[in-house]
Design a protein around this motif. Structure first.
Motif, PDB file in Angstrom:
ATOM      1  N   SER A  73       0.901  -1.257   0.181  1.00 28.86           N
ATOM      2  CA  SER A  73      -0.466   0.187  -0.081  1.00 28.86           C
ATOM      3  C   SER A  73       0.608   0.739   0.005  1.00 28.86           C
ATOM      4  O   SER A  73       1.899   1.085   0.341  1.00 28.86           O
ATOM      5  N   ARG A  74       0.251   2.257   0.093  1.00 27.40           N
ATOM      6  CA  ARG A  74       1.043   3.448  -0.789  1.00 27.40           C
ATOM      7  C   ARG A  74       0.021   4.584   0.499  1.00 27.40           C
ATOM      8  O   ARG A  74      -0.987   4.811   0.621  1.00 27.40           O
ATOM      9  N   VAL A  75       1.482   5.326   1.287  1.00 26.59           N
ATOM     10  CA  VAL A  75       1.224   6.304   1.366  1.00 26.59           C
ATOM     11  C   VAL A  75       1.966   7.434   1.697  1.00 26.59           C
ATOM     12  O   VAL A  75       2.626   7.348   1.997  1.00 26.59           O
ATOM     13  N   ASP A  76       0.972   8.084   1.678  1.00 23.22           N
ATOM     14  CA  ASP A  76       1.262   9.458   1.530  1.00 23.22           C
ATOM     15  C   ASP A  76       1.751  10.151   3.084  1.00 23.22           C
ATOM     16  O   ASP A  76       1.263  10.543   3.414  1.00 23.22           O
ATOM     17  N   GLY A  77       3.073  11.333   2.979  1.00 25.31           N
ATOM     18  CA  GLY A  77       3.339  12.849   3.999  1.00 25.31           C
ATOM     19  C   GLY A  77       2.083  13.710   4.098  1.00 25.31           C
ATOM     20  O   GLY A  77       1.377  13.732   3.351  1.00 25.31           O
ATOM     21  N   PRO A  78       2.289  14.372   4.698  1.00 22.65           N
ATOM     22  CA  PRO A  78       3.462  14.546   5.909  1.00 22.65           C
ATOM     23  C   PRO A  78       2.608  12.815   7.001  1.00 22.65           C
ATOM     24  O   PRO A  78       1.343  12.651   6.354  1.00 22.65           O
ATOM     25  N   TYR A  79       3.414  12.817   7.651  1.00 24.40           N
ATOM     26  CA  TYR A  79       2.791  11.602   8.857  1.00 24.40           C
ATOM     27  C   TYR A  79       3.100  12.628  10.280  1.00 24.40           C
ATOM     28  O   TYR A  79       3.533  12.330  10.810  1.00 24.40           O
ATOM     29  N   ALA A  80       1.863  12.635  10.535  1.00 23.52           N
ATOM     30  CA  ALA A  80       1.415  13.139  12.156  1.00 23.52           C
ATOM     31  C   ALA A  80       2.185  12.799  12.913  1.00 23.52           C
ATOM     32  O   ALA A  80       2.997  12.946  13.909  1.00 23.52           O
ATOM     33  N   GLU A  81       2.656  10.683  13.049  1.00 18.50           N
ATOM     34  CA  GLU A  81       2.955  10.798  13.995  1.00 18.50           C
ATOM     35  C   GLU A  81       4.243  10.767  14.313  1.00 18.50           C
ATOM     36  O   GLU A  81       4.735  10.560  15.316  1.00 18.50           O
ATOM     37  N   ALA A  82       4.455  11.140  12.995  1.00 15.79           N
ATOM     38  CA  ALA A  82       6.380  11.157  13.052  1.00 15.79           C
ATOM     39  C   ALA A  82       7.062  12.107  13.580  1.00 15.79           C
ATOM     40  O   ALA A  82       6.509  13.660  13.821  1.00 15.79           O
ATOM     41  N   LYS A  83       7.661  11.673  14.617  1.00 15.38           N
ATOM     42  CA  LYS A  83       8.400  13.620  15.650  1.00 15.38           C
ATOM     43  C   LYS A  83       9.745  13.486  14.955  1.00 15.38           C
ATOM     44  O   LYS A  83       9.727  14.223  15.441  1.00 15.38           O
ATOM     45  N   GLU A  84      10.203  12.345  14.423  1.00 23.77           N
ATOM     46  CA  GLU A  84      11.489  12.394  14.088  1.00 23.77           C
ATOM     47  C   GLU A  84      11.791  11.650  12.944  1.00 23.77           C
ATOM     48  O   GLU A  84      11.207  10.993  12.110  1.00 23.77           O
ATOM     49  N   VAL A  85      12.245  12.582  11.778  1.00 22.71           N
ATOM     50  CA  VAL A  85      12.958  12.543  10.806  1.00 22.71           C
ATOM     51  C   VAL A  85      14.350  11.774  10.404  1.00 22.71           C
ATOM     52  O   VAL A  85      14.688  13.219  10.967  1.00 22.71           O
ATOM     53  N   VAL A  86      14.153  10.991   9.318  1.00 17.78           N
ATOM     54  CA  VAL A  86      15.770  11.481   8.452  1.00 17.78           C
ATOM     55  C   VAL A  86      15.754  12.453   7.714  1.00 17.78           C
ATOM     56  O   VAL A  86      14.941  13.093   6.715  1.00 17.78           O
ATOM     57  N   GLY A  87      16.391  13.871   7.981  1.00 20.79           N
ATOM     58  CA  GLY A  87      16.772  15.011   7.212  1.00 20.79           C
ATOM     59  C   GLY A  87      18.143  15.267   6.752  1.00 20.79           C
ATOM     60  O   GLY A  87      18.040  16.084   5.789  1.00 20.79           O
ATOM     61  N   GLY A  88      19.003  14.189   6.844  1.00 15.93           N
ATOM     62  CA  GLY A  88      19.494  13.981   5.795  1.00 15.93           C
ATOM     63  C   GLY A  88      20.933  12.669   5.966  1.00 15.93           C
ATOM     64  O   GLY A  88      20.088  12.288   6.316  1.00 15.93           O
ATOM     65  N   TRP A  89      21.697  12.887   4.763  1.00 22.27           N
ATOM     66  CA  TRP A  89      22.067  10.806   3.741  1.00 22.27           C
ATOM     67  C   TRP A  89      23.455  11.916   3.555  1.00 22.27           C
ATOM     68  O   TRP A  89      24.583  12.943   2.764  1.00 22.27           O
ATOM     69  N   ALA A  90      24.520  10.423   4.454  1.00 26.27           N
ATOM     70  CA  ALA A  90      25.673  10.791   3.214  1.00 26.27           C
ATOM     71  C   ALA A  90      26.428   9.300   2.614  1.00 26.27           C
ATOM     72  O   ALA A  90      26.555   8.294   3.741  1.00 26.27           O
ATOM     73  N   LEU A  91      27.157   9.655   2.034  1.00 25.48           N
ATOM     74  CA  LEU A  91      28.192   7.757   1.483  1.00 25.48           C
ATOM     75  C   LEU A  91      29.091   8.234   1.446  1.00 25.48           C
ATOM     76  O   LEU A  91      29.757   9.595   1.140  1.00 25.48           O
ATOM     77  N   LEU A  92      29.427   7.383   2.799  1.00 23.99           N
ATOM     78  CA  LEU A  92      30.703   8.136   3.759  1.00 23.99           C
ATOM     79  C   LEU A  92      32.163   6.775   3.062  1.00 23.99           C
ATOM     80  O   LEU A  92      31.023   5.304   2.683  1.00 23.99           O
ATOM     81  N   GLN A  93      33.446   6.588   2.617  1.00 25.14           N
ATOM     82  CA  GLN A  93      34.132   6.000   2.166  1.00 25.14           C
ATOM     83  C   GLN A  93      35.490   6.117   3.541  1.00 25.14           C
ATOM     84  O   GLN A  93      36.259   7.105   3.481  1.00 25.14           O
ATOM     85  N   TYR A  94      35.954   5.440   4.124  1.00 25.72           N
ATOM     86  CA  TYR A  94      36.793   5.113   5.330  1.00 25.72           C
ATOM     87  C   TYR A  94      38.211   4.303   4.823  1.00 25.72           C
ATOM     88  O   TYR A  94      37.008   3.027   4.944  1.00 25.72           O
ATOM     89  N   ASP A  95      39.107   3.805   5.369  1.00 22.89           N
ATOM     90  CA  ASP A  95      39.998   3.259   5.685  1.00 22.89           C
ATOM     91  C   ASP A  95      39.696   1.845   6.269  1.00 22.89           C
ATOM     92  O   ASP A  95      39.927   0.387   5.869  1.00 22.89           O
ATOM     93  N   THR A  96      39.195   2.852   7.554  1.00 21.38           N
ATOM     94  CA  THR A  96      38.516   1.670   8.647  1.00 21.38           C
ATOM     95  C   THR A  96      37.246   2.066   9.631  1.00 21.38           C
ATOM     96  O   THR A  96      36.665   2.810   9.487  1.00 21.38           O
ATOM     97  N   LEU A  97      37.149   1.150  10.155  1.00 23.87           N
ATOM     98  CA  LEU A  97      35.732   1.761  11.083  1.00 23.87           C
ATOM     99  C   LEU A  97      35.843   2.183  11.712  1.00 23.87           C
ATOM    100  O   LEU A  97      34.785   3.579  12.193  1.00 23.87           O
ATOM    101  N   GLU A  98      36.937   2.348  12.529  1.00 21.40           N
ATOM    102  CA  GLU A  98      37.754   3.756  13.923  1.00 21.40           C
ATOM    103  C   GLU A  98      37.312   5.091  12.746  1.00 21.40           C
ATOM    104  O   GLU A  98      36.824   6.032  13.809  1.00 21.40           O
ATOM    105  N   GLU A  99      38.009   5.294  11.553  1.00 16.38           N
ATOM    106  CA  GLU A  99      38.134   6.227  11.203  1.00 16.38           C
ATOM    107  C   GLU A  99      36.643   7.041  10.711  1.00 16.38           C
ATOM    108  O   GLU A  99      36.035   7.765  10.865  1.00 16.38           O
TER     109      GLU A  99
END
Length: 125
Positions: free
Chosen positions: A61-87
């Protein structure tokens, strides 16, 4: 070289970030892009135009926004590449610290997840 997704989750509708944060982020992302860690990313529009496709019990099923029940939403993203998990963890911590320093009234969660490079195995395999 391991790749990661960074997500920013925050309350929706809190207004635009301060210019000081935007300036600090421009410098940070520029440095990360120059050293090959930041591959791509950006902010997301609000949920007013979001579209979810929900699958339950074999039905879609399709559900269109806005979503009144959502208190927090994903507002940004980044694709990252590092040599190690620690970095990668250190980089995500630095990213979060910029928000704490330049937008202290904002509550947010900066999530880091490693991207699986192997295809998923079927559940019935």
């Amino acid at each position: 070289m391991p790749r990661f997704m960074g997500f920013v989750k925050m309350e929706e509708g809190i207004g635009a970030p301060p210019q000081a944060l935007m300036d600090a982020m421009d410098g940070y992302i520029g440095e990360q892009a120059a050293n090959g860690a930041f591959l791509d990313g950006g902010g997301l529009y609000g949920t007013e135009d979001a579209v979810n496709f929900v699958v339950r019990k074999g039905e879609t099923s399709r559900v269109d926004g806005p979503y009144a029940e959502a208190k927090e939403v994903v507002g940004g993203w980044a694709l990252l590449q590092y040599d190690t998990l620690e970095e990668a963890i250190a980089g995500q911590a630095e990213f979060a610290e910029l928000h704490a320093k330049y937008w202290p009234e904002c509550s947010m969660v900066a999530t880091l997840r490693q991207i699986s490079e192997a295809p998923p195995e079927a559940a019935d395999a």
